[in-house]
Structure formats: structure tokens, C-alpha cells
Design a protein around this motif. Structure first.
Motif, PDB file in Angstrom:
ATOM      1  N   LEU A   1      -0.797 -14.395  17.374  1.00  0.00           N
ATOM      2  CA  LEU A   1       0.638 -14.266  17.091  1.00  0.00           C
ATOM      3  C   LEU A   1       1.331 -13.414  18.136  1.00  0.00           C
ATOM      4  O   LEU A   1       2.478 -13.659  18.493  1.00  0.00           O
ATOM      5  CB  LEU A   1       0.852 -13.648  15.700  1.00  0.00           C
ATOM      6  CG  LEU A   1       0.636 -14.592  14.530  1.00  0.00           C
ATOM      7  CD1 LEU A   1       0.697 -13.829  13.213  1.00  0.00           C
ATOM      8  CD2 LEU A   1       1.662 -15.717  14.539  1.00  0.00           C
TER       9      LEU A   1
ATOM     10  N   GLU B   1       0.323  -3.011  11.845  1.00  0.00           N
ATOM     11  CA  GLU B   1       0.170  -4.289  11.139  1.00  0.00           C
ATOM     12  C   GLU B   1      -1.239  -4.845  11.326  1.00  0.00           C
ATOM     13  O   GLU B   1      -1.819  -5.418  10.403  1.00  0.00           O
ATOM     14  CB  GLU B   1       1.216  -5.300  11.618  1.00  0.00           C
ATOM     15  CG  GLU B   1       2.655  -4.864  11.383  1.00  0.00           C
ATOM     16  CD  GLU B   1       2.961  -4.559   9.922  1.00  0.00           C
ATOM     17  OE1 GLU B   1       2.176  -4.930   9.035  1.00  0.00           O
ATOM     18  OE2 GLU B   1       4.000  -3.917   9.669  1.00  0.00           O
TER      19      GLU B   1
ATOM     20  N   VAL C   1      -3.761  -5.904   8.280  1.00  0.00           N
ATOM     21  CA  VAL C   1      -4.384  -7.226   8.177  1.00  0.00           C
ATOM     22  C   VAL C   1      -5.916  -7.103   8.187  1.00  0.00           C
ATOM     23  O   VAL C   1      -6.609  -7.616   7.308  1.00  0.00           O
ATOM     24  CB  VAL C   1      -3.922  -8.133   9.342  1.00  0.00           C
ATOM     25  CG1 VAL C   1      -4.753  -9.410   9.405  1.00  0.00           C
ATOM     26  CG2 VAL C   1      -2.438  -8.465   9.188  1.00  0.00           C
TER      27      VAL C   1
ATOM     28  N   LEU D   1      -0.837 -20.335  11.391  1.00  0.00           N
ATOM     29  CA  LEU D   1      -0.067 -19.462  12.282  1.00  0.00           C
ATOM     30  C   LEU D   1       1.230 -20.136  12.736  1.00  0.00           C
ATOM     31  O   LEU D   1       2.260 -19.473  12.872  1.00  0.00           O
ATOM     32  CB  LEU D   1      -0.920 -19.055  13.483  1.00  0.00           C
ATOM     33  CG  LEU D   1      -2.179 -18.240  13.153  1.00  0.00           C
ATOM     34  CD1 LEU D   1      -2.885 -17.821  14.434  1.00  0.00           C
ATOM     35  CD2 LEU D   1      -1.837 -17.013  12.325  1.00  0.00           C
TER      36      LEU D   1
ATOM     37  N   ILE E   1       3.695 -19.742  10.020  1.00  0.00           N
ATOM     38  CA  ILE E   1       4.142 -18.346   9.941  1.00  0.00           C
ATOM     39  C   ILE E   1       5.180 -18.079  11.037  1.00  0.00           C
ATOM     40  O   ILE E   1       6.194 -17.413  10.805  1.00  0.00           O
ATOM     41  CB  ILE E   1       2.928 -17.387  10.047  1.00  0.00           C
ATOM     42  CG1 ILE E   1       2.109 -17.469   8.752  1.00  0.00           C
ATOM     43  CG2 ILE E   1       3.381 -15.950  10.306  1.00  0.00           C
ATOM     44  CD1 ILE E   1       0.810 -16.694   8.787  1.00  0.00           C
ATOM     45  N   ARG E   2       4.949 -18.650  12.229  1.00  0.00           N
ATOM     46  CA  ARG E   2       5.952 -18.514  13.292  1.00  0.00           C
ATOM     47  C   ARG E   2       7.265 -19.172  12.883  1.00  0.00           C
ATOM     48  O   ARG E   2       8.347 -18.636  13.138  1.00  0.00           O
ATOM     49  CB  ARG E   2       5.436 -19.172  14.582  1.00  0.00           C
ATOM     50  CG  ARG E   2       4.345 -18.395  15.285  1.00  0.00           C
ATOM     51  CD  ARG E   2       4.032 -19.006  16.662  1.00  0.00           C
ATOM     52  NE  ARG E   2       2.800 -18.434  17.201  1.00  0.00           N
ATOM     53  CZ  ARG E   2       1.588 -18.997  17.073  1.00  0.00           C
ATOM     54  NH1 ARG E   2       1.457 -20.159  16.470  1.00  0.00           N
ATOM     55  NH2 ARG E   2       0.531 -18.392  17.571  1.00  0.00           N
TER      56      ARG E   2
ATOM     57  N   MET F   1      -1.829 -17.407   2.538  1.00  0.00           N
ATOM     58  CA  MET F   1      -1.943 -18.671   3.237  1.00  0.00           C
ATOM     59  C   MET F   1      -2.650 -19.662   2.302  1.00  0.00           C
ATOM     60  O   MET F   1      -3.644 -19.313   1.667  1.00  0.00           O
ATOM     61  CB  MET F   1      -2.744 -18.476   4.530  1.00  0.00           C
ATOM     62  CG  MET F   1      -2.052 -17.541   5.516  1.00  0.00           C
ATOM     63  SD  MET F   1      -3.140 -16.893   6.846  1.00  0.00           S
ATOM     64  CE  MET F   1      -3.180 -18.293   7.964  1.00  0.00           C
TER      65      MET F   1
ATOM     66  N   VAL G   1      -2.745 -10.016   4.061  1.00  0.00           N
ATOM     67  CA  VAL G   1      -2.933 -10.619   5.382  1.00  0.00           C
ATOM     68  C   VAL G   1      -1.634 -11.288   5.832  1.00  0.00           C
ATOM     69  O   VAL G   1      -1.146 -11.050   6.943  1.00  0.00           O
ATOM     70  CB  VAL G   1      -4.093 -11.639   5.353  1.00  0.00           C
ATOM     71  CG1 VAL G   1      -4.120 -12.467   6.638  1.00  0.00           C
ATOM     72  CG2 VAL G   1      -5.430 -10.933   5.157  1.00  0.00           C
TER      73      VAL G   1
ATOM     74  N   GLY H   1       1.185  -8.799   6.863  1.00  0.00           N
ATOM     75  CA  GLY H   1       0.967  -8.194   8.177  1.00  0.00           C
ATOM     76  C   GLY H   1       1.213  -9.187   9.300  1.00  0.00           C
ATOM     77  O   GLY H   1       1.855  -8.868  10.308  1.00  0.00           O
ATOM     78  N   LEU H   2       0.709 -10.412   9.124  1.00  0.00           N
ATOM     79  CA  LEU H   2       0.873 -11.417  10.178  1.00  0.00           C
ATOM     80  C   LEU H   2       2.349 -11.778  10.368  1.00  0.00           C
ATOM     81  O   LEU H   2       2.824 -11.920  11.501  1.00  0.00           O
ATOM     82  CB  LEU H   2       0.065 -12.675   9.848  1.00  0.00           C
ATOM     83  CG  LEU H   2      -1.458 -12.514   9.848  1.00  0.00           C
ATOM     84  CD1 LEU H   2      -2.131 -13.840   9.482  1.00  0.00           C
ATOM     85  CD2 LEU H   2      -1.967 -12.018  11.198  1.00  0.00           C
TER      86      LEU H   2
ATOM     87  N   ALA I   1       4.910  -9.865   9.757  1.00  0.00           N
ATOM     88  CA  ALA I   1       5.563  -8.731  10.424  1.00  0.00           C
ATOM     89  C   ALA I   1       5.316  -8.797  11.932  1.00  0.00           C
ATOM     90  O   ALA I   1       6.232  -8.579  12.731  1.00  0.00           O
ATOM     91  CB  ALA I   1       5.045  -7.409   9.844  1.00  0.00           C
ATOM     92  N   ILE I   2       4.078  -9.126  12.319  1.00  0.00           N
ATOM     93  CA  ILE I   2       3.771  -9.261  13.750  1.00  0.00           C
ATOM     94  C   ILE I   2       4.592 -10.390  14.365  1.00  0.00           C
ATOM     95  O   ILE I   2       5.162 -10.242  15.453  1.00  0.00           O
ATOM     96  CB  ILE I   2       2.254  -9.497  13.946  1.00  0.00           C
ATOM     97  CG1 ILE I   2       1.465  -8.222  13.613  1.00  0.00           C
ATOM     98  CG2 ILE I   2       1.952  -9.963  15.364  1.00  0.00           C
ATOM     99  CD1 ILE I   2      -0.044  -8.405  13.601  1.00  0.00           C
ATOM    100  N   ALA I   3       4.672 -11.530  13.672  1.00  0.00           N
ATOM    101  CA  ALA I   3       5.426 -12.675  14.201  1.00  0.00           C
ATOM    102  C   ALA I   3       6.911 -12.325  14.351  1.00  0.00           C
ATOM    103  O   ALA I   3       7.557 -12.705  15.334  1.00  0.00           O
ATOM    104  CB  ALA I   3       5.241 -13.890  13.292  1.00  0.00           C
TER     105      ALA I   3
END
Lengths: 417, 417
Positions: free
Chosen positions: A61, A69, A73, B20, B23-24, B47, B80, B83-84, B86-88
Motif C-alpha cells: 500500500l 499503522e 496491523v 488491497l 482498499i485503495r 477483508m 488489520v 490499519g491498512l 489508514a496507510i492507504a
């Protein structure tokens, strides 16, 4: 005769809890200890592969992902294992509950991704253990000052286990892994390598840092500081409940506990070395600072250093860096050429560092001499030498790795009968 | 003209964050809202597939697993995703951070596996949103009175989202799912089903509980209680940032917000019904208690009830139960035969409940009459009838399901042009 109930922390790595069958096997192993009368706490890693998958998600990502983060995760892997092992233990009739880092709490600093444990409140865990409930602690994680989840860096579950063992004042911390102990050297190179029944913290630290990757270095440092007795043993051999009289693995302890100190505990090697020679430098005061200052500023760790001075007022400075820092170190030195005023930069990454480690050498001379003679007899040229109180290391061409390790193993009488 | 910044909670289900790439896509959708000037909080599910895998692990280790450990394991899926995401979001330049249930905290009771939210401290989230930081909240989870992780039951992330929306006093809670709104009936049966722009809480509750599975029932109850406006919309159609003037989905609101109230909002059906007739019972006071008392004690929910009395002093009691309770209900009644003194037990699980729902029927008579006439014209026999203030339900043989739903959809003028 009344005997205090032994208190043991058992830690299981990722391959030991790789699937449900192995989690069941771990539960059975814990039950053995409980049935034998011990107070037990367990620390677990993530099921093998899970952490890599989660890390892969984060990197995919965003290569520059937020470490906070990332921690949130990645820490979930251990939470899953701790819950599943608690369920498996209950299924065997063993009272158990899972603990996340924030619940205990395991307080860390805020260095997300490589946090350091600052304190663990052990009282609740001790109460649980005394009440016959097995705490199953998610390893690798803690909670930072901002109340966010932190992780301790790869291999951090070893450190979690040692820290928990210190917090509950355990008699022993058993680290179950995929090897059955600490060996005198790498058994893949020396068939006659011997498993060590006991090894001193200091020796283990030297062996770990020079390439024997059984325990995370920080966990050994912590064990030494807190005087936690650490036993390394395999989760894939059925030794039954380990008894102290006949330890199935290797016990890492204070040297005072080792009655018959061997002169040399083991021979380690590290291929993660690269050699740099800064040649023909005017031999003036401050030359070392001129060379190593820029390297330190660039975050390059320098390991072995040797300086040789010629008759012409020029000197050569030779040292080693980790392979990961090699390219950066060369660049830094090329950029600083005018300042250092060297004639030539020679580099070689085709080298290996071989170390002889043993607390016995504090009180015995001759260890280094034996090393040099042994290598000389095989016509192995020593490029750099460094020594510490309990270690002698030499840098040689990497093609001699196996020959040198085998010869030294025999020379110090370490070969198994 | 100064206009208050809109505050929106966006909730994304498992299929919306399945991998992913999705999520993006979710991150891009959130960014649209942020760029449009809204204060945004996000609630996410695991997910898709992850929760089932974790549930499978627990069940495989022990069918009777500890619900507290189940919660600790299963709640990791949402952690999970949060967090993912937030990163995206950070990767798109949107300031964001993940929140676990215990961090906010989302306090629940201790009914592990199906916990109820007791309170959410919204202040910190509001401060974050006002500072331009998007909170990404792990749905489905909270923290119980014993400081252990709880989960809210399947579909619980909808409830999390509505509860968060109430706690931060959001203008709207957008539930992104794999359907694009609430329909007048099941579009798989009636091609001319229409998407409803607005629907009242009470109508949505009746539609949800009789088989339209778009929102978890509890989330609608909570939305009604807290007066949270809920918009259901698809995460797979690109409608851009939804604006209130032209809502792309369906808005679930207080009926006062619905200016043109339709007589009937929709036609629902439920195949999860089974009919039981207790026949030839002496018609005496207390007979209902004698029949339904043992069923309640056995935790069987009874739905539609009708009593028909014959001329011979004997009565018949007919009612429906959920298919999952059917076998148990029969057993309970057979065990209580001597006490109830009935002549015969007739059962039929080949039935369907069809319901006509609409707040308009409060002020309009004739809705039930239209239903009965329409079914009669198709020679569909009505076995049981039940009514509430905004609903008329009938039980018919299941072979008539599609015919009945289509006929009623047309009869109430719901067919799309």
C-alpha cells in the motif's frame, strides 16, 4: 520435603504454531508442564507466514507506511495465536486466557516497529498463574505512551518472553524453536558440532551477534541484565516435560552457574562483512576522526579496525562494515577524498569474519595464538584481527570459511566424540 | 453564506475492502468526501473471507470455544483493515489514523460474541475530525467491562458505524455495501422493483426483520433511537461524493423527513418460517399459556399466532417459528402433550411469510383488503394473518412466493415505469 512450585515461561515461535495441529501439540506440551506441577505462562509468535503477509500488505500500500499503522496491523498475528492457543488449552482441560500487550500492560517506548520494553506489570499474571490459569501472552507487542500498539522488531517475541519471565520472577524461560539448542558451531558446516548444555550470557551474546541466529540479541541482553535463565529447545522433538537435571536443550545462564568452564564455547562466522582499506593517507593526528566521522554521520557501523603505518610517512586504515552499508560507506569515503587526502580506496566484500568465543579465555592465555597457528597451518591468510575479553575474531577470504571453522573446532577440542 | 461543515461517518463492508485494490478504491472515495469539505470518520469490516477463516480456526480447535477468546481472535480482522486503510489514506495525502475499540473506547456489555454497545466517548474522535485527521475505526468490536475485546455479532459493523455516528453527532452515516440501496422488494424476483430514495426507520426495521438483509436489524433500531440518518449505497458504482440533493442510494430517516409518504414502501418475504398447528385442544382459560409457556422456556421465538375455535368446545392454535427452532418446538410440544391435552400436532415447513410494509397505512384503511383480494384473485390460500400498525403479513404455501410478491408489488403501484 516441601519444594516451591517451579514457575516457567514457555515461548513458542512461528514454526511451532504454524497451523492448528501444531497449536494443539503446543497445548499438549504446556499441559505436560502444568500437570508436572509448574506455574506456567506462555508467550507466542504469529503463525508462520502471517507476519510476512501483513508486512507485505503494508509495503504494497505504501513503501513509506506509517510505523504506527504498521504496528497496529502486524501485531494482530500474535493476538490470533494467543486466542487460539487459549482455546486449545481449554480443550485439554487447562484453564487459560489470552493477553494482548495493552491488557497486561507491556509498556514500551514510542519507537514504533522497533520499540523497547520499559516495564511490565507482572502482578496480575502472577495471580493468574497462582490460581492455576495459564496466561497466553501475544509476543512481539506492547503499548506505547500514546496508548497505541507497538511492536518490538523481528524476533521480538524472544524479548517479550524474557521480559515476562523477569516480570513474573520465573525460574526459567523456555524458548521453543526449530533447533534443539545452541551448538559449538554451525552443524551444517561441522558434522561433529556439539550441543552445549550450558552457555554464559556473554558467550551467547557474542555468538548471536556474529551470526548464530537462535535468539534475538536484545533478548539475551535483557536476560543477562535481569538474570533470567533461558533454555533453548526444540518444539519438534518430544522430550517430555523438561526437567532441570537432564536439560534437553541449552541453558543460557550466568557464568557463575557454569562449573566447568570450557576455554572456548564455540566458533561463529559471519558472511555479513565487507572490507574497506583507505590507503596512503598522510599519518597525522586526527586521521581516524577524518575517516570515521563521516561514516558515523552516515549511520554506517564500523566493526573491525586495523591501522598499518609504512616507512614513508603514509598509513593505511583497514576496517569492516556490514554488507548492507557497503555501497553507502564507499560513497561517503569517495565524497570525502579531498578532506582525508588518501591515495587509494581498496574494497573487498568476499570476506568472512570467524570468531572464537569463550569466557574461559579471560583466565587463560594462548587462545589467540592457537587460532593464528591453526589458520597458518592451513595457509589461510588473516587480513584483520580484533579481540575482546572473551572473543578473538579474524577476517579471512570467504572461500576458506568451512575449512577454517572445521580446523578451529577441532583445534579447541570441541569435536564430538 | 457560511455553511457548517458536514460531518459524515462512512462504513465499508467486507466485500468493499476485500483486497488491497479495493482498499485503495475506498481510500479514494473517502478522499473525495474530505476534498469536498466534509469532516469524515470511517468504520471498516474485515477483508471478506478473513472473519470466516478465523471463526473456522476457533471452531476447529473446539466447537465449544470460550466466547472471550473467540472475540480476541475474530476482532483482529477489522484491526488489520483499519490499519491498512489508514496507510492507504496517508498515501493519498489524507491524514488518518486507525482506532481499535479499546482505544476510543467503545464500551460494551460482557455478552461476548454478541455484545451490545453501552457507550462511546466521541470527544477525541470529534477533535481528530476537526483537526482534519480521519479516524479509521475497526468495526464489529468493543471492549467489555473486564477490559477484554468483545464483538457485536455478525453484521455488527453496521451497528458500530451508527453508534459512532451518534457519538460524533454526524449529519449522516453512509453504509457502503454490495447493493446500491433499499428496494421496494427483492429485485431477483421482481424485475420492476424500484430503489427507494427515502425510507422510514420503522419501515426499514420491518423490511429487515422479514428478510431484506441490507442492514443489521440492531443498527436500524439504534439509528431510530439516536435519530441517525443512514444512507445505504454501493461501493461498486462510482457516484462521486454523494450530495444530499441527489442521493445515489437510499436514505433511512425519521418519517417526518419523508414528505410524500407512500401507502406501501415495500413487499418483503421470509422463507425462514415453519408452521405448527396444535389441534383439538379443550377450549379453556390458560390454554395459550399452557402451549407457549414451554416454548418460551425452551427459547423458541413464536411469530404469527392465530386461534380458531370450533363448535365442539375444542380449539386449534396455529403459529409460526423460525426454521432453526422447528425441530425443538415440535419436541417440546410432544413432551407437553399430556399437559396441554391436544388431539393432534400438524406441522408444515413449506411456507413463506409475505409482508406489506408502509407507514402510510397508519392513516389509510384498505391496505389489508387489497392484499387479501390480490392473493385471492391468484387463488393463493392464506393460512395465517398477522398485522401491526405499519405491516400486514400473511403465511402462504412457499410455491406461491414469486407469484404473490409480483402480484402485490403491482397491486400497490410499486412497479417501476
Amino acid at each position: 520435603m516441601s519444594r516451591r512450585v517451579p514457575r516457567i515461561v514457555m515461548k513458542f515461535g512461528g514454526t511451532s504454531v504454524a497451523d492448528l495441529d501444531r497449536i494443539r501439540a503446543v497445548a499438549a506440551r504446556v499441559k505436560q508442564q502444568v500437570d508436572a506441577g509448574a506455574e506456567v505462562a506462555v508467550v507466542v509468535s504469529a503463525m508462520s507466514g502471517v507476519t510476512n503477509q501483513l508486512v507485505g500488505y503494508c509495503q504494497s500500500l505504501s513503501p513509506l507506511h506509517d510505523a504506527r499503522e504498521y504496528d497496529a496491523v502486524v501485531a494482530t498475528g500474535e493476538q490470533v495465536t494467543s486466542g487460539l492457543l487459549a482455546i486449545a488449552l481449554q480443550g485439554l482441560g487447562v484453564d487459560a486466557r489470552s493477553w494482548h500487550g495493552w491488557q497486561i500492560p507491556i509498556r514500551t517506548d514510542d519507537a514504533h516497529g522497533k520499540a523497547r520494553i520499559e516495564g511490565i506489570a507482572g502482578e496480575t499474571l502472577i495471580e493468574q498463574m497462582q490460581a492455576g490459569i495459564v496466561p497466553v501472552v501475544a509476543g512481539f507487542q506492547g503499548v506505547g505512551p500514546d496508548n497505541r500498539v507497538t511492536t518490538l522488531g523481528r524476533g521480538g517475541s524472544d524479548t517479550s518472553a524474557v521480559a515476562i519471565a523477569a516480570a513474573v520472577r520465573a525460574d526459567r524461560c523456555d524458548i521453543y524453536t526449530d533447533v534443539d539448542g545452541i551448538y559449538t558451531t554451525d552443524p551444517r558446516i561441522v558434522a561433529k558440532a556439539r550441543k552445549l548444555d550450558k552457555i554464559a550470557y556473554e558467550e551467547m551474546l557474542e555468538l548471536a551477534s556474529v551470526g548464530a541466529k537462535v535468539l534475538q540479541t536484545r533478548s539475551v541482553e535483557l536476560a543477562m541484565k535481569e538474570r533470567v535463565r533461558v533454555q533453548v529447545l526444540s518444539s519438534f522433538t518430544d522430550g517430555g516435560a523438561p526437567e532441570e537435571g537432564s536439560l534437553p536443550g541449552s541453558l543460557v545462564v550466568d557464568e557463575d552457574e557454569i562449573v566447568e568452564k570450557e576455554l572456548v564455547a564455540g566458533i561463529a562466522y559471519s558472511r555479513d562483512e565487507a572490507k574497506i582499506s583507505v590507503r596512503h593517507v598522510p599519518d597525522r593526528p586526527g586521521i581516524a576522526a577524518a575517516i570515521f566521522g563521516p561514516l558515523t554521520a552516515a549511520n554506517v557501523n564500523v566493526d573491525m579496525i586495523v591501522q598499518s603505518t609504512g616507512a614513508d610517512g603514509l598509513t593505511n586504515m583497514t576496517f569492516t562494515v556490514g554488507k548492507a552499508d557497503f555501497a553507502r560507506a564507499k560513497q561517503v569515503l569517495e565524497d570525502a577524498r579531498d578532506e582525508i587526502q588518501y591515495g587509494e580506496l581498496q574494497t573487498d566484500s568476499d570476506v568472512v569474519k570467524i570468531s572464537v568465543v569463550g569466557i574461559g579465555m579471560r583466565s587463560h592465555a594462548g587462545v589467540a595464538a592457537t587460532m593464528f597457528r591453526t589458520l597458518s597451518e592451513r595457509s589461510i591468510n588473516i587480513q584483520v584481527i580484533s579481540t575482546s575479553e572473551i572473543k578473538v575474531s579474524v577476517l579471512v577470504a570467504s572461500e576458506y570459511t568451512e575449512l577454517a571453522v572445521r580446523a578451529l573446532h577441532a583445534a579447541y577440542g570441541l569435536d564430538a566424540a
